[in-house]
Design a protein around this motif. Sequence first.
Motif, PDB file in Angstrom:
ATOM      1  N   THR A   6       1.500   5.806  -3.843  1.00  0.00           N
ATOM      2  CA  THR A   6       2.420   4.674  -3.920  1.00  0.00           C
ATOM      3  C   THR A   6       3.558   4.999  -2.968  1.00  0.00           C
ATOM      4  OG1 THR A   6       1.823   4.228  -6.210  1.00  0.00           O
ATOM      5  CG2 THR A   6       3.900   3.301  -5.419  1.00  0.00           C
ATOM      6  N   GLU A   8       7.039   3.582  -1.025  1.00  0.00           N
ATOM      7  CA  GLU A   8       8.114   2.583  -0.973  1.00  0.00           C
ATOM      8  C   GLU A   8       8.661   2.473   0.437  1.00  0.00           C
ATOM      9  OE1 GLU A   8      11.034   3.788  -3.819  1.00  0.00           O
ATOM     10  OE2 GLU A   8       9.732   3.373  -5.529  1.00  0.00           O
ATOM     11  N   THR A  11       7.392  -2.390   4.990  1.00  0.00           N
ATOM     12  CA  THR A  11       7.676  -3.820   4.963  1.00  0.00           C
ATOM     13  C   THR A  11       7.016  -4.621   6.083  1.00  0.00           C
ATOM     14  OG1 THR A  11       9.689  -3.481   6.249  1.00  0.00           O
ATOM     15  CG2 THR A  11       9.909  -3.451   3.837  1.00  0.00           C
ATOM     16  N   ARG A  36       0.369  -3.303   1.693  1.00  0.00           N
ATOM     17  CA  ARG A  36       1.826  -3.443   1.583  1.00  0.00           C
ATOM     18  C   ARG A  36       2.231  -4.236   0.353  1.00  0.00           C
ATOM     19  NH1 ARG A  36       3.964  -6.356   6.276  1.00  0.00           N
ATOM     20  NH2 ARG A  36       1.893  -6.375   7.165  1.00  0.00           N
ATOM     21  N   ASN A  39       2.198  -1.782  -2.283  1.00  0.00           N
ATOM     22  CA  ASN A  39       2.829  -0.512  -1.884  1.00  0.00           C
ATOM     23  C   ASN A  39       1.897   0.680  -2.038  1.00  0.00           C
ATOM     24  OD1 ASN A  39       5.339  -1.763  -1.315  1.00  0.00           O
ATOM     25  ND2 ASN A  39       5.813  -1.763  -3.487  1.00  0.00           N
ATOM     26  N   TYR A  61       9.420   7.258   4.553  1.00  0.00           N
ATOM     27  CA  TYR A  61       8.982   6.455   3.416  1.00  0.00           C
ATOM     28  C   TYR A  61       8.934   7.335   2.174  1.00  0.00           C
ATOM     29  CZ  TYR A  61       7.799   3.458   7.246  1.00  0.00           C
ATOM     30  OH  TYR A  61       7.874   2.709   8.392  1.00  0.00           O
TER      31      TYR A  61
END
Length: 65
Positions: A6, A8, A11, A36, A39, A61
Amino acid sequence: MNQIFTVEGMTCGHCEKAVTQALLAVDSQAKITIDRLHNTVQVESEKPRDALAQAIAEEGYRVTV
């Protein structure tokens, strides 16, 4: 070995490319699927999970799982 992270902060397409290139630098034979919307980064690789997670983190990230 199939590993799911996972991640974050992804974008855009540039983010996907940066993560993909970082992972391929660790394992040039890795098969990578990025979602995306959820995520997630799925990596089929025999390299250690920590090495793959570190490569993603070094691109800026946050790896949460």
